[in-house]
Write an enzyme that holds these catalytic residues in place. Structure first.
Site, PDB file in Angstrom:
ATOM      1  N   CYS A 121       0.610  -0.965   0.460  1.00 21.82           N
ATOM      2  CA  CYS A 121       0.110   0.005  -0.171  1.00 21.82           C
ATOM      3  C   CYS A 121       1.123   0.964   0.553  1.00 21.82           C
ATOM      4  O   CYS A 121       2.108   0.751   0.477  1.00 21.82           O
ATOM      5  CB  CYS A 121      -0.610  -0.078   1.555  1.00 21.82           C
ATOM      6  SG  CYS A 121      -2.282   1.309   1.505  1.00 21.82           S
ATOM      7  N   CYS A 123      -0.420   4.334   1.255  1.00 22.15           N
ATOM      8  CA  CYS A 123      -0.560   5.625   2.266  1.00 22.15           C
ATOM      9  C   CYS A 123       0.678   5.726   3.433  1.00 22.15           C
ATOM     10  O   CYS A 123       1.051   6.491   3.748  1.00 22.15           O
ATOM     11  CB  CYS A 123      -2.049   5.285   3.101  1.00 22.15           C
ATOM     12  SG  CYS A 123      -2.010   3.676   4.108  1.00 22.15           S
ATOM     13  N   CYS A 131      -3.989   6.191   0.004  1.00 19.66           N
ATOM     14  CA  CYS A 131      -3.184   5.244  -0.718  1.00 19.66           C
ATOM     15  C   CYS A 131      -3.057   5.357  -2.452  1.00 19.66           C
ATOM     16  O   CYS A 131      -2.916   4.237  -2.705  1.00 19.66           O
ATOM     17  CB  CYS A 131      -4.557   3.807  -0.415  1.00 19.66           C
ATOM     18  SG  CYS A 131      -5.258   4.223   1.289  1.00 19.66           S
ATOM     19  N   LYS A 196     -12.466  -5.114   2.390  1.00 21.58           N
ATOM     20  CA  LYS A 196     -11.280  -4.384   3.106  1.00 21.58           C
ATOM     21  C   LYS A 196     -12.569  -2.814   3.777  1.00 21.58           C
ATOM     22  O   LYS A 196     -12.902  -2.168   1.921  1.00 21.58           O
ATOM     23  CB  LYS A 196     -10.110  -3.632   2.483  1.00 21.58           C
ATOM     24  CG  LYS A 196      -9.503  -2.756   3.885  1.00 21.58           C
ATOM     25  CD  LYS A 196      -8.297  -2.519   3.498  1.00 21.58           C
ATOM     26  CE  LYS A 196      -7.508  -1.677   4.277  1.00 21.58           C
ATOM     27  NZ  LYS A 196      -6.239  -1.702   4.127  1.00 21.58           N
ATOM     28  N   ARG A 206      -2.803   3.189  12.421  1.00 24.11           N
ATOM     29  CA  ARG A 206      -2.893   4.643  11.807  1.00 24.11           C
ATOM     30  C   ARG A 206      -1.513   5.542  12.942  1.00 24.11           C
ATOM     31  O   ARG A 206      -0.619   5.923  12.120  1.00 24.11           O
ATOM     32  CB  ARG A 206      -3.715   4.811  11.100  1.00 24.11           C
ATOM     33  CG  ARG A 206      -4.791   4.626  10.043  1.00 24.11           C
ATOM     34  CD  ARG A 206      -5.713   5.459   9.848  1.00 24.11           C
ATOM     35  NE  ARG A 206      -6.496   4.348   8.818  1.00 24.11           N
ATOM     36  CZ  ARG A 206      -7.645   5.140   8.106  1.00 24.11           C
ATOM     37  NH1 ARG A 206      -8.575   6.251   8.622  1.00 24.11           N
ATOM     38  NH2 ARG A 206      -8.326   4.110   7.771  1.00 24.11           N
ATOM     39  N   ARG A 218     -11.085   7.432   3.820  1.00 24.63           N
ATOM     40  CA  ARG A 218     -10.322   6.138   2.301  1.00 24.63           C
ATOM     41  C   ARG A 218     -11.856   5.866   1.978  1.00 24.63           C
ATOM     42  O   ARG A 218     -11.420   4.721   1.238  1.00 24.63           O
ATOM     43  CB  ARG A 218      -9.952   5.389   3.406  1.00 24.63           C
ATOM     44  CG  ARG A 218      -8.463   5.401   3.776  1.00 24.63           C
ATOM     45  CD  ARG A 218      -7.578   4.457   3.688  1.00 24.63           C
ATOM     46  NE  ARG A 218      -6.605   5.059   4.743  1.00 24.63           N
ATOM     47  CZ  ARG A 218      -5.527   4.900   5.126  1.00 24.63           C
ATOM     48  NH1 ARG A 218      -5.439   7.012   4.138  1.00 24.63           N
ATOM     49  NH2 ARG A 218      -4.745   5.434   5.947  1.00 24.63           N
ATOM     50  N   GLU A 234     -16.027  -8.005  -4.408  1.00 20.20           N
ATOM     51  CA  GLU A 234     -15.356  -7.700  -4.860  1.00 20.20           C
ATOM     52  C   GLU A 234     -13.825  -9.083  -4.794  1.00 20.20           C
ATOM     53  O   GLU A 234     -12.698  -8.836  -5.447  1.00 20.20           O
ATOM     54  CB  GLU A 234     -14.445  -7.237  -3.652  1.00 20.20           C
ATOM     55  CG  GLU A 234     -15.322  -4.897  -3.445  1.00 20.20           C
ATOM     56  CD  GLU A 234     -14.077  -4.476  -3.795  1.00 20.20           C
ATOM     57  OE1 GLU A 234     -12.760  -4.706  -4.558  1.00 20.20           O
ATOM     58  OE2 GLU A 234     -13.889  -3.111  -3.854  1.00 20.20           O
ATOM     59  N   LYS A 249     -11.481  -7.787   5.707  1.00 20.58           N
ATOM     60  CA  LYS A 249     -11.021  -6.897   7.087  1.00 20.58           C
ATOM     61  C   LYS A 249     -11.518  -6.141   7.497  1.00 20.58           C
ATOM     62  O   LYS A 249     -12.168  -5.066   6.995  1.00 20.58           O
ATOM     63  CB  LYS A 249      -9.386  -6.399   6.304  1.00 20.58           C
ATOM     64  CG  LYS A 249      -9.569  -5.477   7.439  1.00 20.58           C
ATOM     65  CD  LYS A 249      -7.769  -5.173   6.707  1.00 20.58           C
ATOM     66  CE  LYS A 249      -7.425  -3.857   7.660  1.00 20.58           C
ATOM     67  NZ  LYS A 249      -5.877  -3.661   6.750  1.00 20.58           N
TER      68      LYS A 249
HETATM   69  C1  PBG Z   1      -3.033  -0.301   4.816  1.00 22.76           C
HETATM   70  C2  PBG Z   1      -3.346  -0.637   5.894  1.00 22.76           C
HETATM   71  C3  PBG Z   1      -4.083  -0.392   7.209  1.00 22.76           C
HETATM   72  C4  PBG Z   1      -4.071  -1.855   7.678  1.00 22.76           C
HETATM   73  C5  PBG Z   1      -3.480  -2.569   7.390  1.00 22.76           C
HETATM   74  N1  PBG Z   1      -3.191  -1.926   5.947  1.00 22.76           N
HETATM   75  C6  PBG Z   1      -4.618   0.986   7.425  1.00 22.76           C
HETATM   76  C7  PBG Z   1      -5.844   1.488   6.759  1.00 22.76           C
HETATM   77  O1  PBG Z   1      -5.961   0.827   5.777  1.00 22.76           O
HETATM   78  O2  PBG Z   1      -5.743   2.689   7.073  1.00 22.76           O
HETATM   79  C8  PBG Z   1      -5.143  -1.833   9.117  1.00 22.76           C
HETATM   80  C9  PBG Z   1      -4.748  -2.250   9.862  1.00 22.76           C
HETATM   81  C10 PBG Z   1      -4.916  -2.860  11.778  1.00 22.76           C
HETATM   82  O3  PBG Z   1      -5.235  -1.286  11.568  1.00 22.76           O
HETATM   83  O4  PBG Z   1      -4.503  -3.651  12.370  1.00 22.76           O
HETATM   84  N2  PBG Z   1      -1.652   0.330   4.433  1.00 22.76           N
END
Ligand code: PBG
Length: 328
Positions: A121, A123, A131, A196, A206, A218, A234, A249
């Site tokens: 990712c 971000c 992202c 997700k 974060r 997001r 998806e 997730k």
């Molecule tokens: C994005 C990513 C996130 C998480 C895993 N990969 C954060 C988001 O989408 O803002 C969250 C994982 C967690 O909360 O344990 N790189």
């Protein structure tokens, strides 16, 4: 004659060994993928305030941590990076000596058998925390695909055993698959964060990864928590594009999505027991309001019962210790 008193379900619950014999879901170390955060610097492990017991490690501190993970029997870790610097094109994500690339090499050198999954990712590497590439205030899907593909290839070059795109751009699995195949990595599998959700449960992550968006949110790419049917679309699309395994997730508030995905798709299915779920348990346990060990094993068992083959969880190390001690 079926029914009481002929039928008494308590008969098979009267003794611990009997309960073990009729138990339908067994947790074990093989179920877990342990998340790790890596940061620049030397000789440091910094506890993440909103995730007690979880640390950001410098690269040199990772091998010892991963050796412990391996000793507990956990087969895989997933890596997240906090780069030295951020910019508008996420250079740190695909730099040959990027923070996660360094971490992958260090781990593979120290514990070659560990399955190293690299989160893909942008971000964490973008100055604005989004992202993807931002154009006119929105994340530009197609301009982002190339950077994601470059990131995946760069992580594979560093030795990652699996890449896990978590960005939720449309078409990213196909773009990553094409790039990996073209660059000589046809055997590196893709674990897609397929369903997700735009969730408040990512708050502590974060903080940990310093990846909160500087403006907006997001919701233009992550899913609306209200939708289940859309999650199936998806997942189906990511599988068509070549995903080897798919993820739902967060986990706990989305067990119905996980269950439905299990029913429909015969592929390895992962669930991410995310940072906010972890933080809630830790906070309540610290106040003595919950029995941490019992709660964690119950939660992880429930995620597996709902259909997860793999559980990404910050509780993985503790859970393995508790499972060895037994008695639950
Ligand atoms: C994005 C990513 C996130 C998480 C895993 N990969 C954060 C988001 O989408 O803002 C969250 C994982 C967690 O909360 O344990 N790189």
């Amino acid at each position: 004659m079926a029914g009481f008193p002929t039928v008494r379900l308590r008969r098979l619950r009267m003794k611990a060994p009997l309960r073990r014999m009729v138990r339908e879901t067994a947790l074990g170390p093989d179920d877990f993928i342990y998340p790790l955060f890596v940061m620049p610097g030397k000789g440091q492990a910094e506890e993440i305030p909103s995730m007690p017991g979880q640390f950001r490690f410098t690269v040199d501190r990772l091998p010892a941590e991963v050796e412990e993970v391996a000793r507990l029997g956990i087969p895989a870790v997933i890596l997240f990076g906090i780069p030295e610097a951020k910019d508008e094109v996420a250079s740190g994500a695909y730099a040959p000596d990027g923070i996660v690339q360094q971490a992958v090499r260090a781990i593979k050198r120290a514990v070659p058998e560990m399955v190293v999954v690299a989160d893909v990712c942008l971000c964490e590497y973008m100055s604005h925390g989004h992202c993807g590439v931002v154009r006119g205030g929105v994340v530009d899907n197609d301009a982002t695909l190339d950077l994601l593909a470059r990131t995946a290839v760069s992580l594979a070059e560093a030795g990652a055993d699996m890449v896990a795109p978590s960005d939720m751009m449309d078409g990213r699995v196909a773009a990553i698959r094409r790039a990996l195949d073209a660059q000589g990595f046809p055997l590196v599998p893709i674990l897609s964060y397929a369903a997700k959700y735009a969730s408040a449960f990512y708050g502590p992550f974060r903080d940990a990864a310093c990846s909160a968006p500087a403006f907006g949110d997001r919701r233009s790419h992550q899913m609306d928590p209200a939708n289940r049917r859309e999650a199936m679309r998806e997942i189906a699309l990511d599988l068509e594009e070549g995903a080897d395994a798919v993820m739902v997730k967060p986990a706990l508030a989305y067990l119905d999505v996980l269950r439905e995905a299990r029913r429909r798709f015969d592929v390895p299915l992962a669930a991410y027991n995310v940072s906010g779920e972890y933080a809630m348990v830790k906070a309540a346990a610290a106040r003595g309001w919950l029995d941490e060990r019992a709660i964690v094993l119950e939660i992880l068992t429930a995620i597996k019962r709902a259909g997860a083959d793999w559980i990404l969880t910050y509780h993985a190390k503790d859970a393995c210790r508790w499972l060895v001690e037994g008695g639950c």
